[in-house]
Design a protein around this motif. Structure first.
Motif, PDB file in Angstrom:
ATOM      1  N   GLY A 160       0.807  -1.213   0.000  1.00 23.81           N
ATOM      2  CA  GLY A 160       0.000   0.000   0.000  1.00 23.81           C
ATOM      3  C   GLY A 160       0.838   1.260   0.000  1.00 23.81           C
ATOM      4  N   LEU A 161       1.913   1.247   0.758  1.00 23.18           N
ATOM      5  CA  LEU A 161       2.741   2.449   0.892  1.00 23.18           C
ATOM      6  C   LEU A 161       3.672   2.668  -0.288  1.00 23.18           C
ATOM      7  CD1 LEU A 161       3.612   2.009   4.669  1.00 23.18           C
ATOM      8  CD2 LEU A 161       1.865   3.490   3.673  1.00 23.18           C
ATOM      9  N   ALA A 162       4.210   1.602  -0.855  1.00 25.94           N
ATOM     10  CA  ALA A 162       5.220   1.742  -1.910  1.00 25.94           C
ATOM     11  C   ALA A 162       4.678   1.522  -3.314  1.00 25.94           C
ATOM     12  CB  ALA A 162       6.371   0.761  -1.656  1.00 25.94           C
ATOM     13  N   LYS A 163       3.513   0.885  -3.447  1.00 27.36           N
ATOM     14  CA  LYS A 163       3.060   0.509  -4.789  1.00 27.36           C
ATOM     15  C   LYS A 163       1.705   1.082  -5.216  1.00 27.36           C
ATOM     16  CE  LYS A 163       6.606  -1.764  -6.193  1.00 27.36           C
ATOM     17  NZ  LYS A 163       7.290  -1.411  -7.448  1.00 27.36           N
ATOM     18  N   ILE A 164       0.865   1.530  -4.270  1.00 26.07           N
ATOM     19  CA  ILE A 164      -0.396   2.138  -4.699  1.00 26.07           C
ATOM     20  C   ILE A 164      -0.092   3.514  -5.273  1.00 26.07           C
ATOM     21  CG2 ILE A 164      -2.578   3.157  -3.911  1.00 26.07           C
ATOM     22  CD1 ILE A 164      -2.909   0.820  -2.026  1.00 26.07           C
ATOM     23  N   CYS A 165      -0.539   3.741  -6.512  1.00 25.30           N
ATOM     24  CA  CYS A 165      -0.292   5.037  -7.139  1.00 25.30           C
ATOM     25  C   CYS A 165      -1.545   5.900  -7.215  1.00 25.30           C
ATOM     26  CB  CYS A 165       0.334   4.846  -8.518  1.00 25.30           C
ATOM     27  SG  CYS A 165      -0.617   3.805  -9.641  1.00 25.30           S
ATOM     28  N   LYS A 166      -2.722   5.284  -6.992  1.00 25.19           N
ATOM     29  CA  LYS A 166      -3.960   6.065  -7.075  1.00 25.19           C
ATOM     30  C   LYS A 166      -5.092   5.270  -6.431  1.00 25.19           C
ATOM     31  CE  LYS A 166      -7.137   7.784 -10.638  1.00 25.19           C
ATOM     32  NZ  LYS A 166      -7.381   7.871 -12.082  1.00 25.19           N
ATOM     33  N   ILE A 167      -5.974   5.979  -5.742  1.00 25.43           N
ATOM     34  CA  ILE A 167      -7.199   5.344  -5.263  1.00 25.43           C
ATOM     35  C   ILE A 167      -8.384   6.261  -5.553  1.00 25.43           C
ATOM     36  CG2 ILE A 167      -6.058   4.005  -3.441  1.00 25.43           C
ATOM     37  CD1 ILE A 167      -7.252   5.915  -1.384  1.00 25.43           C
ATOM     38  N   GLU A 168      -9.514   5.646  -5.843  1.00 28.09           N
ATOM     39  CA  GLU A 168     -10.795   6.355  -5.915  1.00 28.09           C
ATOM     40  C   GLU A 168     -11.678   5.673  -4.897  1.00 28.09           C
ATOM     41  OE1 GLU A 168     -12.471   6.482  -9.849  1.00 28.09           O
ATOM     42  OE2 GLU A 168     -10.804   7.693 -10.619  1.00 28.09           O
TER      43      GLU A 168
END
Length: 192
Positions: free
Chosen positions: A163-171
């Motif tokens: 979650g901290l290093a690989k998520i680039c966007k959330i809706e």
């Protein structure tokens, strides 16, 4: 707190993440748990699985209610890749396989909730779309070996390395992805 102080919230979940989210939101609660077999109809719309399971859990632990002012809170989260449910991984290889599917693309997280008292029941859910950057096989194996994500739908947690290093966007909302849409829980409890 604007929630009726006479209400006694009972979180029927062993998830430390759900407890953490309620604590951070300042919502007082007590934990009481009991195992419930999580089964759902094969033809159920994938977006309806999480709220269905949240209600199933609530009905399965209804006997944990001890007073009229108690409200049970149950929740369930599912990860959907191309409309297919991916639950908690059963093994190291299963976790690696799931993360390889998530790598470099988006997926949907649905968290369903049920509030249940002796006289009332409300079921609701929250949906978020999550985009992950590419992950190498080495990164995936390192994550699985170091974080042991076997109790997490989709084989990862937003508050950990993936979650901290690989998520680039959330809706959607961070708490929905973490396992409890606190905004909706709060809104429903306000009106309870």
């Amino acid at each position: 707190m604007l929630i009726n102080p006479d209400l006694s919230i009972i979180l029927a979940s062993k998830s430390p993440r759900r407890s953490y989210l309620l604590e951070q939101a300042g919502i007082p609660f007590t934990v009481r748990t009991q195992d419930v077999e999580e089964i759902f109809p094969a033809d159920l719309d994938p977006l309806e699985i999480a709220p269905f399971l949240a209600e199933l859990k609530a009905e399965g632990v209804r006997d944990l209610l001890r007073a009229d002012n108690e409200v049970l809170l149950t929740a369930d989260s599912v990860v959907l890749i191309d409309g297919v449910k991916h639950g908690k991984p059963k093994s190291r290889e299963h976790a690696i396989e799931t993360l390889e599917k998530l790598s470099g693309r988006s997926h949907i997280v649905v968290t369903g909730c049920c509030l249940l008292s002796s006289s009332k029941k409300e079921i609701f859910s929250s949906k978020a779309e999550v985009w992950l950057n590419e992950m190498t096989r080495e990164e995936i194996e390192w994550y699985v070996d170091n974080y042991q994500p076997y109790d997490k739908a989709g084989a990862y947690a937003i508050q950990e390395w993936v979650g901290l290093a690989k998520i680039c966007k959330i809706e959607g909302t961070y708490p929905c992805i973490m396992g409890l849409p606190v905004d909706l829980v709060y809104q429903h409890l306000l009106k309870w």
